[in-house]
Design a protein around this motif. Structure first.
Motif, PDB file in Angstrom:
ATOM      1  N   ASP B  20       0.818  -1.216   0.000  1.00 11.14           N
ATOM      2  CA  ASP B  20       0.000   0.000   0.000  1.00 11.14           C
ATOM      3  C   ASP B  20       0.844   1.254   0.000  1.00 11.14           C
ATOM      4  O   ASP B  20       1.452   1.581   1.007  1.00 11.14           O
ATOM      5  N   PRO B  21       0.897   1.956  -1.120  1.00 10.94           N
ATOM      6  CA  PRO B  21       1.674   3.202  -1.137  1.00 10.94           C
ATOM      7  C   PRO B  21       1.155   4.206  -0.113  1.00 10.94           C
ATOM      8  O   PRO B  21       1.920   5.012   0.381  1.00 10.94           O
ATOM      9  N   ALA B  22      -0.124   4.141   0.192  1.00  9.99           N
ATOM     10  CA  ALA B  22      -0.666   5.120   1.139  1.00  9.99           C
ATOM     11  C   ALA B  22      -0.118   4.892   2.539  1.00  9.99           C
ATOM     12  O   ALA B  22      -0.156   5.786   3.366  1.00  9.99           O
ATOM     13  N   VAL B  23       0.396   3.701   2.810  1.00  6.53           N
ATOM     14  CA  VAL B  23       1.022   3.462   4.108  1.00  6.53           C
ATOM     15  C   VAL B  23       2.148   4.442   4.325  1.00  6.53           C
ATOM     16  O   VAL B  23       2.314   4.995   5.399  1.00  6.53           O
ATOM     17  N   LEU B  25       2.301   7.266   3.378  1.00  5.59           N
ATOM     18  CA  LEU B  25       1.816   8.615   3.576  1.00  5.59           C
ATOM     19  C   LEU B  25       1.384   8.825   5.016  1.00  5.59           C
ATOM     20  O   LEU B  25       1.007   9.922   5.380  1.00  5.59           O
ATOM     21  N   TYR B  66      -2.490  10.945   8.846  1.00  5.35           N
ATOM     22  CA  TYR B  66      -2.470  11.183   7.412  1.00  5.35           C
ATOM     23  C   TYR B  66      -2.547  12.682   7.229  1.00  5.35           C
ATOM     24  O   TYR B  66      -3.512  13.320   7.651  1.00  5.35           O
ATOM     25  N   ARG B  68      -1.182  14.354   4.163  1.00  2.83           N
ATOM     26  CA  ARG B  68      -0.947  14.867   2.825  1.00  2.83           C
ATOM     27  C   ARG B  68      -2.280  15.036   2.128  1.00  2.83           C
ATOM     28  O   ARG B  68      -2.621  14.303   1.224  1.00  2.83           O
ATOM     29  N   GLY B  69      -3.045  15.944   2.587  1.00  2.12           N
ATOM     30  CA  GLY B  69      -4.381  16.120   2.010  1.00  2.12           C
ATOM     31  C   GLY B  69      -4.928  17.428   2.500  1.00  2.12           C
ATOM     32  O   GLY B  69      -4.199  18.245   3.037  1.00  2.12           O
ATOM     33  N   ARG B  75      -5.766   8.373  13.020  1.00  2.00           N
ATOM     34  CA  ARG B  75      -6.549   7.143  13.088  1.00  2.00           C
ATOM     35  C   ARG B  75      -6.020   6.202  14.154  1.00  2.00           C
ATOM     36  O   ARG B  75      -4.826   6.174  14.455  1.00  2.00           O
TER      37      ARG B  75
ATOM     38  N   VAL C  44      -0.499  11.927  -4.684  1.00  2.00           N
ATOM     39  CA  VAL C  44      -1.367  11.032  -3.935  1.00  2.00           C
ATOM     40  C   VAL C  44      -1.636  11.666  -2.581  1.00  2.00           C
ATOM     41  O   VAL C  44      -0.722  11.897  -1.819  1.00  2.00           O
ATOM     42  N   LEU C  45      -2.892  11.968  -2.338  1.00  2.00           N
ATOM     43  CA  LEU C  45      -3.276  12.542  -1.056  1.00  2.00           C
ATOM     44  C   LEU C  45      -4.257  11.583  -0.410  1.00  2.00           C
ATOM     45  O   LEU C  45      -5.076  10.987  -1.088  1.00  2.00           O
ATOM     46  N   SER C  46      -4.163  11.462   0.870  1.00  2.00           N
ATOM     47  CA  SER C  46      -5.066  10.498   1.477  1.00  2.00           C
ATOM     48  C   SER C  46      -5.451  10.894   2.883  1.00  2.00           C
ATOM     49  O   SER C  46      -4.701  11.570   3.571  1.00  2.00           O
ATOM     50  N   PRO C  49      -6.071   4.727   5.189  1.00  2.00           N
ATOM     51  CA  PRO C  49      -5.501   3.601   4.463  1.00  2.00           C
ATOM     52  C   PRO C  49      -6.315   3.315   3.200  1.00  2.00           C
ATOM     53  O   PRO C  49      -7.509   3.602   3.132  1.00  2.00           O
ATOM     54  N   THR C  50      -5.649   2.782   2.196  1.00  2.00           N
ATOM     55  CA  THR C  50      -6.306   2.480   0.921  1.00  2.00           C
ATOM     56  C   THR C  50      -7.260   1.310   1.094  1.00  2.00           C
ATOM     57  O   THR C  50      -6.848   0.223   1.491  1.00  2.00           O
ATOM     58  N   ARG C  52      -9.537  -1.907   0.173  1.00  2.00           N
ATOM     59  CA  ARG C  52      -9.163  -3.045  -0.674  1.00  2.00           C
ATOM     60  C   ARG C  52     -10.328  -3.967  -0.942  1.00  2.00           C
ATOM     61  O   ARG C  52     -10.215  -5.159  -0.737  1.00  2.00           O
ATOM     62  N   GLU C 159      -4.247   3.730  -5.079  1.00  2.00           N
ATOM     63  CA  GLU C 159      -3.901   4.949  -4.325  1.00  2.00           C
ATOM     64  C   GLU C 159      -4.539   6.189  -4.928  1.00  2.00           C
ATOM     65  O   GLU C 159      -4.564   7.248  -4.291  1.00  2.00           O
TER      66      GLU C 159
END
Lengths: 244, 107, 214
Positions: B20-23, B25, B66, B68-69, B75, C44-46, C49-50, C52, C159
């Motif tokens: 997971d690339p978002a990890v 982040l 998180y 970057r938004g 969380r 990529v902004l979030s 967690p992504t 699934r 993502e």
């Protein structure tokens, strides 16, 4: 009470590697810190636009009224290229801190100590190692340190010196992308086997600190639990993508 | 939450996170310790905080952030539900604390 | 309030110039909303967690003030009439990317098979992971919004909101809900994840509606 901003003056800089530089900030009002803590830096443009970044303090608390931060230059980043390309000794930067009540170690906590670092995750662990040396402690300590190549090992010479002191401090390097001729050390990512080796002489009372990219830290923390270390003796700090 | 169940879920999340690339982040809430000090009046990165969704108590500095938004989202490391959110607007900072059941302030 | 200290030599992120995109400089300026800088990246902004969800358990739903809810499986979504969309996207974090290429299904197409209750005035988009955003119904009709499952000729990466996300080009990108699972038609507005915490309820980037009160 919010932690107040104060002005620090860059007194000197030092290149650790081709892309990593340490900035020494003189802070007349600094009240001291604990190894592992960090500072926030705030940069403000003249139109009021501002950004903040957090940087682990690299220096030991025994150095009064100044802190070192070690910054990796991230191409395309907003802050690190500015720090590398524009900031010179004499410049002033806004600093807030010290911050952090969890990822800290000081001599009074004792050991043995297992320090695990990925890349610039070594910075807060270096504050711990330097403090340990200044405090004259001979607590058995192992630093397992993952870097991409030999030339990219941050603080390499100083770590060699600390290990040469033969006071219980040892460094295990692993170079994951390229190794120099004659390299006999590890060349793979940190894994359970490597950690088991490092932990074995330290024993079950070890305190572990792991810092670096998220994925590495998660692998390390889970491996240490499987190796029998109690979760409350494992402290982690995830950098996410290295600060830009 | 039992140790065993928490560990299994951690391992599953680890497996997910590897891809997971978002990890990458997400940071530790330790990175927003200064901001949290402004909200809680003290450095709470080393303090216990209880998630309002799953009741797990975690050290605040270990919660996932998180940032970057459009805003900052913290969380729960156990259940991934939102613990707190922050948006800095020109008219002041907005803070949503509904996901925090309790925090033990440093004494 | 005390004067803020200004950091010598710091200007922050400015226009990253995208000189090889085939767009004339004047055009580029004209198409950049106020306060934005151009990028050729897709940051990529979030907020979490992504998600699934396996495709065999995925569905897209239209529900709420409609005669009856409609749901499409992944295969069914891909079988709907779709088209290519080339649009400019602006994020409230100030990046704008011109000519982003998507493939997907217009929200008009999704609403074709349902009868809207006359009271339906708002569309609440909801996603895996708990994210929501709200739009007046009028902002998602007439080809102003689509559900995208391809970006730049490839399946939409997780993502970036894959397998499918909402895209509403005329609004800041937080309105383009990633990982969308449904649209709920309501008579009453319901500020979403960011709208309820200080962001503008409408989010028109040309009027620079970033925050509530703008």
């Amino acid at each position: 009470m919010a932690i107040e901003w104060q002005l620090g003056t860059v007194s000197s800089t030092r290149d650790e590697t081709a892309t990593v530089r340490t900035f020494t900030l003189g802070l007349p009002a600094w009240a001291g810190h604990r190894p592992g803590q960090h500072v926030d830096l705030r940069l403000t443009a003249d139109d009021g636009y501002s950004v903040e970044r957090s940087y682990s303090i690299a220096s030991e608390p025994e150095r009064a009224r100044e802190v070192d931060i070690t910054v990796e230059r991230i191409p395309g980043g907003e802050v690190s290229p500015f720090l590398h390309e524009v900031v010179v000794p004499g410049d002033r930067l806004e600093v807030r801190g010290p911050i952090g009540g969890y990822f800290v170690w000081e001599a009074a906590l004792g050991g043995p100590l297992l320090l695990v670092a990925g890349g610039s995750g070594v910075v807060p662990l270096m504050a711990m190692a330097r403090h340990r040396a200044r405090a004259g402690m001979s607590i058995p300590t192992r630093l397992v340190f993952s870097s991409r190549t030999y030339d990219e090992v941050i603080y390499r010479e100083e770590l060699d010196r600390l290990a040469a002191a033969r006071d219980g401090f040892e460094v295990v390097h692993t170079l994951t992308r390229g190794q120099p001729p004659g390299w006999t050390g590890f060349s793979r990512r940190i894994d359970e086997a490597m950690l088991a080796d490092a932990l074995e002489p330290l024993g079950a009372a070890t305190r572990a600190y792991a810092c670096g990219p998220t994925a590495l830290v998660e692998v390390v923390a889970n491996a240490l639990v499987r190796l029998g270390l109690p979760p409350d003796r494992i402290r982690t700090e995830r950098f996410g993508p290295t600060g830009t | 939450m039992s140790e065993g169940r928490a560990m299994d879920e951690r391992m599953q999340r680890l497996a997910d996170m590897r891809d997971d690339p978002a990890v990458d982040l997400s940071l530790d809430a330790n990175a927003i310790g200064g901001l949290l000090a402004g909200i809680f009046g003290a450095d709470v990165t080393g303090s216990d905080g209880q998630c309002a969704s799953c009741s797990t108590v975690s050290v605040m500095g270990t919660m996932r952030v998180y940032m970057r938004g459009p805003g900052i989202v913290v969380r729960c490391p156990a259940c991934t539900q939102v613990v707190l959110r922050v948006v800095e607007t020109p008219r002041g900072t907005m803070v949503d604390l509904r996901g925090v059941a309790a925090v033990r302030l440093p004494g | 309030m005390t004067e803020r200290f200004v950091t010598r030599g710091f200007v922050g992120r400015r226009d990253q110039g995208t000189s090889d995109d085939g767009i004339a400089p004047d055009d580029r300026r004209r198409r950049t909303p106020p306060g934005q800088y151009l990028t050729s990246d897709f940051p990529v902004l979030s907020a979490g967690p992504t998600p699934r969800t396996p495709l065999d358990r995925w569905s897209l739903r239209i529900e709420g003030l409609v005669d009856r809810p409609v749901e499409w499986s992944w295969e069914q979504l891909l079988a709907l009439p779709a088209r290519d969309w080339v649009v400019d996207i602006s994020c409230v974090t100030k990046w704008t990317h011109l000519d982003m290429r998507w493939k997907g299904v217009s929200v008009d197409t999704l609403l074709e098979g349902v009868e809207l209750d006359p009271r339906a005035a708002f569309a609440i988009a909801w996603s895996d992971g708990g994210y929501t955003t709200n739009l007046p119904l009028g902002d998602v009709l007439n080809n102003q919004a689509f559900v995208a499952y391809e970006y730049d000729g490839r399946p939409l990466a997780p993502e970036h909101g894959g397998p499918a996300r909402l895209v509403v080009p005329a609004r800041y990108f937080w309105k383009s809900a990633k990982w969308i699972r449904g649209l709920r038609l309501q008579d009453r507005d319901e500020p979403g994840f960011w709208e309820s915490l200080g962001y503008n309820n409408r989010g028109d980037q040309w009027l620079e509606e970033r925050y509530s009160g703008d």
